[in-house]
Design a protein around this motif. Sequence first.
Motif, short mmCIF file in Angstrom:
data_model
loop_
_atom_site.label_atom_id
_atom_site.label_comp_id
_atom_site.label_asym_id
_atom_site.label_seq_id
_atom_site.Cartn_x
_atom_site.Cartn_y
_atom_site.Cartn_z
N PRO A 52 0.82 -1.22 0.00
CA PRO A 52 0.00 0.00 0.00
C PRO A 52 0.85 1.26 0.00
CG PRO A 52 -0.26 -1.21 2.08
CD PRO A 52 0.68 -1.99 1.22
N LEU A 53 0.36 2.29 -0.66
CA LEU A 53 1.00 3.59 -0.61
C LEU A 53 0.80 4.17 0.79
CD1 LEU A 53 -0.04 5.13 -4.05
CD2 LEU A 53 2.07 3.94 -3.47
N ALA A 54 1.56 5.19 1.13
CA ALA A 54 1.47 5.80 2.46
C ALA A 54 0.26 6.73 2.56
CB ALA A 54 2.75 6.59 2.75
N GLY A 55 -0.17 6.95 3.78
CA GLY A 55 -1.19 7.94 4.05
C GLY A 55 -2.58 7.58 3.54
N ARG A 56 -3.39 8.62 3.38
CA ARG A 56 -4.79 8.45 2.98
C ARG A 56 -4.94 7.69 1.66
NH1 ARG A 56 -8.58 13.20 0.79
NH2 ARG A 56 -10.28 11.87 0.11
N VAL A 57 -4.11 8.02 0.69
CA VAL A 57 -4.22 7.36 -0.62
C VAL A 57 -3.88 5.88 -0.53
CG1 VAL A 57 -1.88 7.82 -1.51
CG2 VAL A 57 -3.81 7.77 -3.08
N GLY A 58 -3.10 5.49 0.47
CA GLY A 58 -2.72 4.09 0.65
C GLY A 58 -3.85 3.20 1.13
N HIS A 59 -4.96 3.79 1.54
CA HIS A 59 -6.12 2.98 1.92
C HIS A 59 -6.92 2.57 0.70
CE1 HIS A 59 -5.74 3.00 6.27
NE2 HIS A 59 -5.17 4.17 6.11
N ASP A 60 -6.59 3.13 -0.46
CA ASP A 60 -7.24 2.76 -1.72
C ASP A 60 -6.26 2.24 -2.77
OD1 ASP A 60 -9.91 3.40 -1.11
OD2 ASP A 60 -9.57 5.52 -1.54
N TYR A 61 -4.99 2.64 -2.66
CA TYR A 61 -4.02 2.32 -3.71
C TYR A 61 -2.73 1.77 -3.15
CZ TYR A 61 -7.16 4.68 -6.81
OH TYR A 61 -8.28 5.03 -7.51
N GLY A 62 -2.10 0.92 -3.94
CA GLY A 62 -0.79 0.38 -3.60
C GLY A 62 -0.09 -0.03 -4.88
N VAL A 63 1.08 -0.61 -4.71
CA VAL A 63 1.89 -1.03 -5.85
C VAL A 63 1.94 -2.55 -5.87
CG1 VAL A 63 4.20 -0.96 -6.87
CG2 VAL A 63 3.25 1.07 -5.75
N CYS A 64 1.81 -3.11 -7.06
CA CYS A 64 1.95 -4.56 -7.24
C CYS A 64 3.44 -4.89 -7.26
CB CYS A 64 1.30 -4.99 -8.55
SG CYS A 64 1.57 -6.74 -8.92
N ALA A 65 3.83 -5.91 -6.49
CA ALA A 65 5.23 -6.33 -6.44
C ALA A 65 5.38 -7.80 -6.87
CB ALA A 65 5.78 -6.15 -5.03
N ASN A 66 4.42 -8.28 -7.68
CA ASN A 66 4.46 -9.66 -8.16
C ASN A 66 5.12 -9.70 -9.54
OD1 ASN A 66 3.97 -12.26 -9.10
ND2 ASN A 66 1.89 -12.35 -8.30
N ALA A 67 6.30 -10.27 -9.62
CA ALA A 67 7.04 -10.33 -10.88
C ALA A 67 6.28 -11.08 -11.97
CB ALA A 67 8.40 -10.99 -10.65
N LEU A 68 5.33 -11.93 -11.60
CA LEU A 68 4.55 -12.68 -12.59
C LEU A 68 3.34 -11.93 -13.10
CD1 LEU A 68 4.61 -16.19 -10.87
CD2 LEU A 68 6.13 -15.32 -12.66
N SER A 69 3.01 -10.81 -12.48
CA SER A 69 1.83 -10.03 -12.85
C SER A 69 2.16 -9.02 -13.95
CB SER A 69 1.30 -9.28 -11.64
OG SER A 69 0.27 -8.40 -12.01
N PRO A 70 1.22 -8.79 -14.86
CA PRO A 70 1.42 -7.74 -15.86
C PRO A 70 1.40 -6.35 -15.22
CG PRO A 70 -0.80 -8.65 -16.05
CD PRO A 70 -0.05 -9.50 -15.05
N PHE A 71 1.02 -6.27 -13.94
CA PHE A 71 0.94 -4.99 -13.23
C PHE A 71 2.10 -4.77 -12.28
CE2 PHE A 71 -3.38 -6.51 -14.15
CZ PHE A 71 -3.72 -5.55 -15.10
N ASP A 72 3.12 -5.62 -12.32
CA ASP A 72 4.29 -5.50 -11.46
C ASP A 72 4.87 -4.09 -11.57
OD1 ASP A 72 6.43 -6.30 -9.76
OD2 ASP A 72 7.68 -6.73 -11.51
N GLY A 73 5.03 -3.44 -10.41
CA GLY A 73 5.62 -2.10 -10.38
C GLY A 73 4.64 -0.98 -10.69
N ARG A 74 3.35 -1.30 -10.84
CA ARG A 74 2.36 -0.27 -11.17
C ARG A 74 1.40 -0.03 -10.01
NH1 ARG A 74 -0.38 -1.92 -16.60
NH2 ARG A 74 -1.60 -0.08 -16.07
#
Length: 98
Positions: A52-74
Amino acid sequence: MTAEFDHVTRNETEMDSIHERWLGDRNRGRGGHEYEESWAGEQCGGCRFWVPLAGRVGHDYGVCANALSPFDGRVRFEHDGCDVFADAGRWLIPEDFG
């Protein structure tokens, strides 16, 4: 002369604008006819690769860290998901990382 500014927004209107803009990048919108009910339990916020991102925005958004996902790093919406979901056993929040 360099302009001085606060690089961290605390403006509620700006935060809402960011939220709305990022929602457009979802992989699994619940309103579509192709949405599968099994996806309801496979959301990014409950994935072991969710950071999850920090602060208020982190309760809705985070970063994918799965190397197998097409969303890795997004940045991803917590209620989105993908085909390589890995259950964390609970929902992760910013306070888990602070």
